[in-house]
Design an enzyme around this catalytic site. Structure first.
Site, short mmCIF file in Angstrom:
data_model
loop_
_atom_site.label_atom_id
_atom_site.label_comp_id
_atom_site.label_asym_id
_atom_site.label_seq_id
_atom_site.Cartn_x
_atom_site.Cartn_y
_atom_site.Cartn_z
N GLU B 59 32.23 7.08 -42.98
CA GLU B 59 32.10 6.54 -41.61
C GLU B 59 31.37 7.51 -40.68
O GLU B 59 30.50 7.11 -39.92
CB GLU B 59 33.48 6.18 -41.04
CG GLU B 59 34.10 4.92 -41.63
CD GLU B 59 34.80 5.16 -42.97
OE1 GLU B 59 34.82 6.32 -43.44
OE2 GLU B 59 35.33 4.18 -43.54
N HIS B 128 45.75 -0.40 -40.62
CA HIS B 128 44.70 -1.42 -40.54
C HIS B 128 44.90 -2.38 -39.38
O HIS B 128 44.29 -3.44 -39.35
CB HIS B 128 44.67 -2.27 -41.83
CG HIS B 128 44.09 -1.58 -43.01
ND1 HIS B 128 44.73 -0.57 -43.66
CD2 HIS B 128 42.93 -1.77 -43.69
CE1 HIS B 128 44.00 -0.16 -44.69
NE2 HIS B 128 42.91 -0.88 -44.72
#
Lengths: 354, 323
Positions: B59, B128
């Site tokens: 990322e 999440h």
């Protein structure tokens, strides 16, 4: 080995090293006089790296550097006046006084900082490489970082991206042996930096960063590889900083004897001695080059002193691009969007360099 | 035309890719997999691997590369799988993308569009499911969008790509399957809040995945004779405080609904704006319905208890109205 350059180019390299050295010596003095504040990371001792490396690059190439980047900016062509004014925090500075020593930027020379997050410039460089590759420009992105950055995830992620996508990025590690005060062997299990880089299937090369000829030749080879579309390259320049990490550093982590030992390999006196031995430099010429460097430094200080302070009313300027009536809302109704308007800022595909 | 939120996002990206060769999509599983939320299904075949670029799980690396590519003249759409994963890229977003224009003295803008899923409600537990929109909304130098309707899902990307500065778009994971009519005039700005339902008794201010819940609450309240006005912030930075203030001048009462945790929430910022700008218009203390201060739990009943729900919103409104 003899110096493989003609007198003019050899003296040019020496002069650029002198310009960095004299500018930074003056900066240290001005720091003491409180004209320059914040962090000031001097490059003294490492000049052969920036000078040798940047003279191997072309005007269309991109440069991404660290917070120890005064020398890189100067050799790249950022005027010393603009660098000095930036150190002073004046709006005549190359980052309009908003960046300071650690954030020198210059669109005209494609100098993209001046990044004070260790390893922070590496992903950026991969992105420049991607943009050049997709737009079929034969440019090299040279990213400078210290060996300390090789412990950051950003190094590994960027090396992997560049190798995976075969991006035209030249990773240039200036290994000065200390990440601030932490010696390489105290922070890295693998101290062979080329071995780390090679694990990403990237070709590597090690060069003596105190020897400007070695640096320049290695950088030319690396830049040719990258420019020829053969993918990224990793170059390690082994160097040493003679001064403290920053102006706050008491240097408790290394022996004075070690510093003195490295100083005997100082890039300025070793290179000028070589040139003199090869009759490419006289003492008079050296003194003239040095005098020119000193005069440029003094002129830059005068410029910075005389430059006005930015009015505080401008404080919020340049946080975001100011609204422009030239970018209307997309028209309503059916049909496809017009292509997004080019950026209004310099250098972002708008009015910046091609 | 009826379509899902997912399809609206897909069409928006498709249009941008087709219209401008500088636009490309990059992220984890955007290509071969077709997008984690299937927003880029079929793109790889249509636009090829150069422009539909699967990335490694890096990322920090690929968001940073998006910044570099934007500086280099492209118009990247970078997809990060969830806001939780975007924390791995936070350095590049905050220290580079948001700061670059300013610390370069205005020389370099970063025309980067960053899309990511956010929010809870699918039993995905504590890594999440979070709503960290307000973290991003805290940062000068970036624009933060939260499309909550089919039209905004379709319309916000175009102006985001035209913005010379970084834009972060939050897509609530619960919205992807939302189905609705795409109006003919779906083109929109990325500057203003929207009144989604008019009312005179109380202003319900929300954004993103909470909008359907707030509209449902407003429906229930209407049956009780309470006319709630629903404001969809749409743009979380910079906040359109004028639309909020205009509503408050009419209703004199407000409940802010925000899936972020209560402490230091975007709701807190909205409430502060109301107090600063509308203090003398207020007839009651401003209230908020936020997530409980707990990492989002896995068990369904516990997750539901942690999040703003229609019943909690209705209860908060009744309390503000003294009913």
């Amino acid at each position: 080995m003899t110096v493989p350059y003609d007198k003019t180019f050899a003296q040019k390299l020496l002069h650029d090293m002198l310009r960095i050295r004299r500018m930074e010596e003056k900066c240290a003095e001005l720091y003491g006089a409180q004209k320059i504040r914040g962090f000031l990371h001097l490059y003294i001792g490492e000049e052969a790296c920036a000078v040798g490396a940047l003279h191997a690059l072309a005007p269309g190439d991109n440069i991404v550097a660290t917070y120890r980047e005064h020398g890189h900016a100067l050799v790249r062509g950022v005027p010393m006046d603009a660098i000095m004014a930036e150190m002073f925090g004046k709006s005549a500075g190359c980052s309009r006084g908003r960046g300071g020593s650690m954030h020198l930027f210059d669109a005209a020379t494609r100098f993209y900082g001046g990044n004070a997050i260790v390893g922070g410039g590496l992903p950026l460089a991969a992105g420049f490489g991607l943009a050049d590759k997709l737009q079929k420009r034969q440019a090299v992105t040279a990213v400078f970082f210290g060996e300390g950055a090789m412990a950051e995830g950003a190094f590994h992620e960027s090396m992997n991206l560049a190798a995976l996508w075969q991006l035209p990025v030249l990773f240039c590690c200036e290994n000065n042996l200390y990440a601030m005060g932490t010696a390489l062997a105290r922070s890295e299990a693998q101290t062979d930096l080329c071995a780390k880089a090679a694990s990403y299937a990237v070709p590597t090369l090690k060069a003596d960063g105190m020897d400007i000829v070695a640096v320049h030749e290695a950088m030319k080879l690396a830049a040719r590889h990258v420019r020829d579309g053969l993918g990224p390259f990793f170059l390690e320049l082994q160097t040493y900083r003679f001064r403290a990490h920053s102006m706050f550093d008491p240097e408790l982590y290394r022996d004075k004897a070690e510093v003195e030992e490295w100083k005997t390999r100082g890039p300025l006196h070793t290179f000028s001695a070589r040139l003199k031995a090869e009759s490419k430099l006289t003492e008079e010429e050296f003194l003239a080059l040095d005098a020119r460097a000193n005069a440029e430094v003094q002129a830059s200080v005068d410029f910075a002193e005389a430059a006005p302070w930015e009015p505080v009313e401008d404080l919020l300027k340049d946080v975001v691009t100011p609204p422009s009536p030239s970018i209307p809302l997309p028209p309503a109704g059916e049909g496809s969007n017009p292509p997004p308007s080019p950026a209004r800022g310099r250098g972002a595909g708008g009015e910046g360099p091609p | 035309m009826k379509m899902t939120y997912r399809e609206a996002i897909r069409q928006a990206m498709h249009e941008a890719l087709a219209a401008d060769p500088r636009v490309f999509l990059m992220g984890e599983d955007v290509g071969k997999y077709g997008g984690t939320y299937a927003c880029s299904k079929g793109f790889l075949e249509e636009f090829g691997p150069e422009r539909i670029r699967d990335t490694p799980l890096s990322e920090l690396g690929f968001v940073g590369a998006g910044i570099g590519a934007a500086l280099g003249g492209l118009r990247p759409i970078v997809e990060v799988m969830t806001v939780n994963f975007s924390l791995l890229a936070l350095d590049q977003i905050v220290n580079t993308a948001a700061a670059l224009r300013h610390m370069s003295g205005g020389q370099f803008s970063v025309p980067l569009v960053l899309r990511m899923a956010t929010g809870a409600g699918r039993q995905l537990a504590a890594q999440h499911s979070h709503s960290l929109e307000n973290w991003y909304a805290h940062i000068p130098g970036i624009r933060v969008l939260a499309p909550a309707t089919i039209a905004d899902a379709r319309g916000m990307l175009g102006p985001a790509l035209a913005d010379p500065d970084p834009v972060v778009i939050f897509e609530h994971a619960q919205l992807y399957n939302l189905e609705g009519e795409l109006p003919d005039d779906w083109r929109c700005d990325i500057a203003t809040a929207a009144v989604r339902r008019e009312g005179t008794d109380v202003s319900l201010i929300t954004y993103g995945g909470s909008l359907p819940k707030v509209l449902a609450a407003a429906g229930q309240l209407a049956a009780e004779g309470i006319a709630a006005e629903v404001i969809d912030l749409r743009v979380l930075r910079p906040l359109d405080t004028e639309t909020i203030a205009a509503s408050l001048r009419k209703t004199h009462k407000a409940v802010v609904v925000d899936e972020g945790w209560r402490s230091g929430s975007l709701a807190a910022e909205v409430m502060a704006c109301i107090v600063e700008q509308c203090f003398f218009d207020l007839d009651a203390p401003v209230a908020r319905v936020c997530s409980e201060e707990v990492p989002i739990p896995y068990a369904k009943h516990m997750e539901e208890a942690a999040l703003p729900q229609v019943s909690k919103i209705v209860a908060a409104v009744r309390q503000v109205l003294g009913k």
